[in-house]
Design a protein around this motif. Structure first.
Motif, short mmCIF file in Angstrom:
data_model
loop_
_atom_site.label_atom_id
_atom_site.label_comp_id
_atom_site.label_asym_id
_atom_site.label_seq_id
_atom_site.Cartn_x
_atom_site.Cartn_y
_atom_site.Cartn_z
N ALA A 76 0.96 -1.13 -0.10
CA ALA A 76 0.08 0.12 -0.04
C ALA A 76 0.85 1.31 0.11
N THR A 77 0.18 2.27 -0.21
CA THR A 77 0.98 3.55 -0.45
C THR A 77 0.93 4.20 1.19
N GLN A 78 2.29 4.65 1.37
CA GLN A 78 2.71 5.43 2.80
C GLN A 78 2.79 6.70 2.88
N THR A 79 2.49 7.42 3.76
CA THR A 79 2.81 8.96 3.95
C THR A 79 4.16 9.27 3.83
N TYR A 80 5.03 8.35 3.78
CA TYR A 80 6.38 8.68 3.80
C TYR A 80 7.16 8.07 2.79
N THR A 81 8.51 8.05 2.50
CA THR A 81 9.07 7.54 1.45
C THR A 81 10.37 6.54 2.13
N THR A 82 10.82 5.56 1.66
CA THR A 82 11.89 4.63 2.01
C THR A 82 12.74 4.29 0.77
N ARG A 83 13.93 3.57 0.92
CA ARG A 83 14.79 3.16 -0.16
C ARG A 83 14.88 1.71 0.28
N PRO A 84 13.87 0.85 -0.47
CA PRO A 84 14.10 -0.53 -0.23
C PRO A 84 15.54 -1.05 -0.63
N PHE A 85 15.97 -2.06 0.02
CA PHE A 85 17.30 -2.57 -0.66
C PHE A 85 17.08 -4.06 0.16
N LEU A 86 17.95 -4.92 -0.50
CA LEU A 86 18.10 -6.31 0.02
C LEU A 86 19.69 -6.48 0.03
N ALA A 87 20.22 -7.11 0.77
CA ALA A 87 21.73 -7.22 0.85
C ALA A 87 22.11 -8.80 1.50
N VAL A 88 22.79 -9.55 0.77
CA VAL A 88 23.44 -10.76 1.34
C VAL A 88 24.74 -10.85 1.44
N LEU A 89 25.49 -11.93 2.43
CA LEU A 89 26.60 -12.16 2.65
C LEU A 89 27.15 -13.41 1.96
N ILE A 90 27.98 -13.41 1.15
CA ILE A 90 28.62 -14.67 0.41
C ILE A 90 30.07 -14.63 0.96
N ASP A 91 30.70 -15.90 0.74
CA ASP A 91 32.04 -16.26 0.99
C ASP A 91 33.06 -15.27 -0.07
N LYS A 92 34.01 -14.73 0.40
CA LYS A 92 34.84 -14.07 -0.63
C LYS A 92 35.36 -14.58 -1.69
N HIS A 93 35.53 -16.29 -1.47
CA HIS A 93 36.19 -17.05 -2.36
C HIS A 93 35.45 -17.26 -3.44
N VAL A 94 34.25 -17.14 -3.49
CA VAL A 94 33.08 -17.20 -4.69
C VAL A 94 33.16 -16.13 -5.52
N THR A 95 33.93 -16.51 -6.57
CA THR A 95 34.22 -15.37 -7.92
C THR A 95 33.01 -15.30 -8.96
N GLY A 96 33.22 -14.28 -9.57
CA GLY A 96 32.39 -14.25 -10.83
C GLY A 96 31.65 -12.71 -10.85
N THR A 97 31.06 -12.36 -12.15
CA THR A 97 30.52 -11.41 -12.14
C THR A 97 28.95 -11.40 -11.42
N VAL A 98 28.58 -10.50 -10.73
CA VAL A 98 27.32 -10.47 -10.30
C VAL A 98 26.12 -10.01 -11.44
N VAL A 99 25.30 -10.70 -11.59
CA VAL A 99 24.01 -10.52 -12.26
C VAL A 99 22.76 -10.52 -11.45
N LEU A 100 22.10 -9.28 -11.27
CA LEU A 100 20.79 -9.20 -10.50
C LEU A 100 19.65 -9.52 -11.64
N SER A 101 18.64 -10.54 -11.13
CA SER A 101 17.67 -10.83 -11.81
C SER A 101 16.31 -10.96 -10.93
N GLU A 102 15.34 -9.90 -11.47
CA GLU A 102 14.04 -9.78 -10.58
C GLU A 102 13.16 -10.69 -11.08
N GLN A 103 12.70 -11.60 -10.02
CA GLN A 103 11.64 -12.67 -10.54
C GLN A 103 10.22 -11.83 -10.51
N ARG A 104 9.23 -12.13 -11.43
CA ARG A 104 8.19 -11.54 -11.47
C ARG A 104 6.90 -12.59 -11.19
#
Length: 172
Positions: free
Chosen positions: A144-172
Motif C-alpha cells: 500500500a501507499t505510505q505517507t513517507y518514502t523509503t529506499r528498499p534494499f536487499l543485501a546478502v553475505l557470501i564467502d569472498k572466495h566465490v568469484t564471478g560477475t554478479v548479475v541481478l535478476s528480478e523474478q516477477r
C-alpha cells in the motif's frame, strides 16, 4: 527392442550433458531416426549451475546521500559498504546489525529507487552458472501507499572466495 533403444537413449543423455551444444547436435543428427525420436530432452539440457549459500543481512539502511544504485552490486570492502549503508541497531534480542567480515565475506546488494509504497525485496536464489557468472534472483513485493518514502534494499553475505560477475535478476 524399443526398451533397448530407450535405455541407450537415457545413457546417451547422461553422457551428452557435458558436451557442447554443437557436439550434441552432431551426435543427435547421426543417431538413427527411431532412437533420436526418444531423445527430445537432449536439446533442452541446461548448463550446470551450482547453488551458492548466502545470508541476508539485517539492521542496515541505505544512506540519504546515495542517489543511484552502484553499477557493481558486489561490495568487497568496508569503505564502499559504509558509503552506501548505515547501521540501524534496535533494542532487544537480535537488535544489532549483522556482523560483516570483509576479509572473508563479500556483500551483494540490490538497491531500489525511493518510493512511497510499502516495498519488500525477497531473496529467491544465488547460483553460479557454467559461464562463471553469479546470478542473484530476488522478488519485489509492493504494498500500500505510505505517507513517507523509503529506499528498499536487499543485501546478502557470501564467502569472498566465490568469484564471478554478479548479475541481478528480478523474478516477477
Amino acid at each position: 527392442m524399443i526398451y533397448q533403444k530407450m535405455a541407450f537413449g537415457l545413457a546417451l543423455v547422461a553422457t551428452l550433458a557435458s558436451f557442447t551444444s554443437e557436439a550434441t547436435q552432431r551426435v543427435t543428427t547421426n543417431l538413427s531416426k527411431s532412437t533420436a525420436r526418444h531423445l527430445p530432452q537432449i536439446k533442452a539440457v541446461a548448463p550446470p549451475m551450482v547453488t551458492v549459500p548466502f545470508t541476508v543481512i539485517q539492521r542496515y539502511f541505505v544512506k540519504n546521500t546515495v542517489k543511484n544504485a552502484p553499477a557493481n552490486p558486489r561490495i568487497d570492502d568496508r569503505a564502499t559498504f559504509d558509503k552506501l549503508f548505515g547501521a540501524a541497531a534496535v533494542m532487544g534480542t537480535n537488535g544489532l546489525p549483522t556482523s560483516i567480515d570483509f576479509a572473508n565475506q563479500s556483500v551483494i546488494a540490490v538497491i531500489s529507487p525511493e518510493t512511497n509504497r510499502a516495498t519488500e525485496l525477497l531473496p529467491v536464489s544465488l547460483v553460479k552458472r557454467a559461464d562463471g557468472k553469479l546470478v542473484f534472483s530476488y522478488r519485489k513485493k509492493t504494498g500500500a501507499t505510505q505517507t513517507y518514502t523509503t529506499r528498499p534494499f536487499l543485501a546478502v553475505l557470501i564467502d569472498k572466495h566465490v568469484t564471478g560477475t554478479v548479475v541481478l535478476s528480478e523474478q516477477r
